[in-house]
Scaffold this motif. Structure first.
Motif, PDB file in Angstrom:
ATOM      1  N   HIS A  51      23.186  53.731   9.251  1.00 41.14           N
ATOM      2  CA  HIS A  51      23.649  52.360   9.892  1.00 41.14           C
ATOM      3  C   HIS A  51      22.955  51.460   9.425  1.00 41.14           C
ATOM      4  CE1 HIS A  51      19.469  54.069  11.009  1.00 41.14           C
ATOM      5  NE2 HIS A  51      19.267  52.976  11.548  1.00 41.14           N
ATOM      6  N   ALA A  95      19.619  57.164  15.838  1.00 40.50           N
ATOM      7  CA  ALA A  95      20.012  56.597  14.477  1.00 40.50           C
ATOM      8  C   ALA A  95      18.815  56.687  13.495  1.00 40.50           C
ATOM      9  CB  ALA A  95      20.620  55.302  14.324  1.00 40.50           C
ATOM     10  N   HIS A 118      32.543  51.387  15.331  1.00 37.79           N
ATOM     11  CA  HIS A 118      32.000  51.505  16.765  1.00 37.79           C
ATOM     12  C   HIS A 118      32.882  51.312  17.643  1.00 37.79           C
ATOM     13  CE1 HIS A 118      29.333  50.693  19.911  1.00 37.79           C
ATOM     14  NE2 HIS A 118      28.256  51.240  19.468  1.00 37.79           N
TER      15      HIS A 118
END
Length: 469
Positions: free
Chosen positions: A284, A344, A223
């Motif tokens: 994720h 996501a 990230h």
């Protein structure tokens, strides 16, 4: 190890005791033997669970609900100064304890693992808590969502480790002193408390500085915001363990295999490969599981034991939680309310529908409720762009939570942005009309996703009922 009850919290009164964070602390104190009391706006599963533990819970807020024997009043940042119970406490000179200080107090004497990040905190915290429980380590934990039944968001265990969700929204995570801190991601959110991304970075740097000497920071290697945080912390002396798909990650994700509304992940950690199942779909969530693996390993739990134990996690409330199937239509609920989370989760359910495990491909129909005026003002266009990933969307009015309306800020910001991307969007200002509307839209093979951090979750069962009818 059996921690005691802090003197101030021997007879605590919680204002908003049914909230996800507040109810967990109240539950742990009740399990330790404190005389817990409090109030909430309405009945809920969390309230019922607290009553079963002996807590006295009043519905509504009134000064008379505050017991004369109360040792302190516990509040969250959502409680306003004009709350009658808070005003009565101040008149009596009672200690007013913020939720984060209460959580820090119940963690004292244990080995805290604090999970922070703009997205994914609840799931990652729950994954680690469940895995440790499966291994018989009986952790204490406080999670921002139910792990299975209502009221299962917290537990007073006899083990050494306390796994806690660490909330950055109001900087309350600065209160904790974790042995292991986890940072999943860093993004600008909570606009009422943070004016810029720079302020968010500074807040996470303060959180990392609270790690006890010899402790560990587990942080995403993928990230961008997390990588920037790692760069800023270079030279600080904090031991850092990274995880993700980046080649330089300490816990390196080698692959994520979708399997319907589940997945399988393979990770390389300390020279050994570990493959285990993840009960929710999407890359994720697989990364959340790897973060939990890295955090548990940093706390001294062998990865070879922890990895298979993570497969025992079956989900947490409102995180792509299947609510049921009727007339060939599956209804799933998600807490996603930030554009990154929305994107996501939509990508995850799309992949699940398209891989053939669920009889797909079917259409994805979203019922979205924006959360907070300030967030909609700043991120409404991005929310609309995320909704364009669905085949059709129904958009409710803004759920205000603790905020007052902001002139000119409505769901139209989201609707206009989605339509500009060619999305099929239907405004639904009246939530009561939504079950019938969605039942009329849905066809066998479709997946309906109720999405948002407000009371949109209540529409899932009603949609199922209309589909059955």
């Amino acid at each position: 190890m059996t921690p005691g009850i802090p003197p101030t919290l021997e007879s605590p009164h919680f204002i908003g005791i049914g909230g996800a964070g507040m109810s967990g602390i109240a539950k742990i104190l009740a399990q330790r033997g404190a005389a817990v009391a409090g109030s909430d706006a309405r009945e809920s599963g969390a309230v019922a669970a607290l009553r079963e533990l002996g807590a006295v819970v009043h519905l509504g807020h009134a000064a008379g609900h505050l017991d004369p024997a109360a040792s302190a009043v516990v509040v969250s940042s959502a409680i306003r100064e004009d709350n009658p119970e808070l005003a009565a406490a101040r008149e009596r000179g009672l200690p007013v304890v913020h939720r984060s200080d209460a959580l820090a107090a119940v963690m004292d004497g244990l080995r805290p693992v604090a999970v922070a990040g703009t997205h994914g905190k609840t799931t990652t915290t729950a994954m680690l808590a469940v895995a440790l429980r499966t291994l018989g380590r009986d952790p204490s934990y406080a999670v921002g969502g139910d792990i299975d039944v209502p009221g299962s968001n917290a537990h007073h265990g006899l083990g050494e480790v306390f796994v806690a969700e660490a909330d950055e929204s109001d900087r309350s995570f600065h209160t904790y002193a974790p042995e292991v801190a986890v940072v999943l991601n860093v993004e600008l959110d909570h606009h009422a408390n943070y004016a810029s991304l720079e302020e968010v970075y500074a807040s996470f740097e303060t959180f990392a500085a609270r790690i006890v000497p010899g402790g560990t920071l587990v942080v995403s290697a993928d990230h961008p915001g997390a990588r920037e945080l790692t760069r800023r912390l270079a030279g600080s002396g904090v031991r850092t363990v990274t995880y993700g798909e980046s080649p330089d990650a300490d816990a390196r994700v080698l692959g994520v295999t979708p399997k319907g509304l589940t997945s399988e992940v393979t990770v390389l950690l300390d020279g050994a490969e570990h493959t285990f199942g993840v009960s929710v779909p999407g890359r994720h969530y697989a990364h959340n599981a790897v973060a939990a693996l890295a955090a548990g390993s940093a706390a001294g739990v062998p990865a070879a034991e922890l990895a298979p134990a993570l497969s025992s996690f079956t989900g947490v409330g409102r995180r792509l939680q299947t609510r049921g199937t009727a007339a060939g239509v599956r209804v799933v609920d998600t807490y996603a309310h930030h554009p990154t989370e929305m994107t996501a989760d939509l990508q995850a359910v799309r992949a699940a529908a398209d891989d053939g495990h669920d009889g797909g491909p079917g259409r994805i129909l979203v019922v979205f409720q924006p959360h907070l005026y300030s967030r909609t003002r700043e991120l409404g266009a991005e929310m609309g762009h995320a909704l364009a990933l669905a085949d059709a969307a129904v958009v409710l009015g803004i759920y205000p939570a603790r905020e007052d309306p902001i002139p000119g800020v409505t769901s139209d910001i989201i609707i206009d942005a989605a339509r500009a991307r060619g999305a099929d969007v239907t405004p639904a200002p009246d939530p009561a009309a939504v079950p019938g509307l969605v039942a009329g839209m849905a066809k066998p093979g479709d997946l309906v996703l109720t999405m948002g951090a407000g009371d949109v979750t209540e529409l899932g069962p009603r949609i199922l009922s209309r589909l059955e009818g």
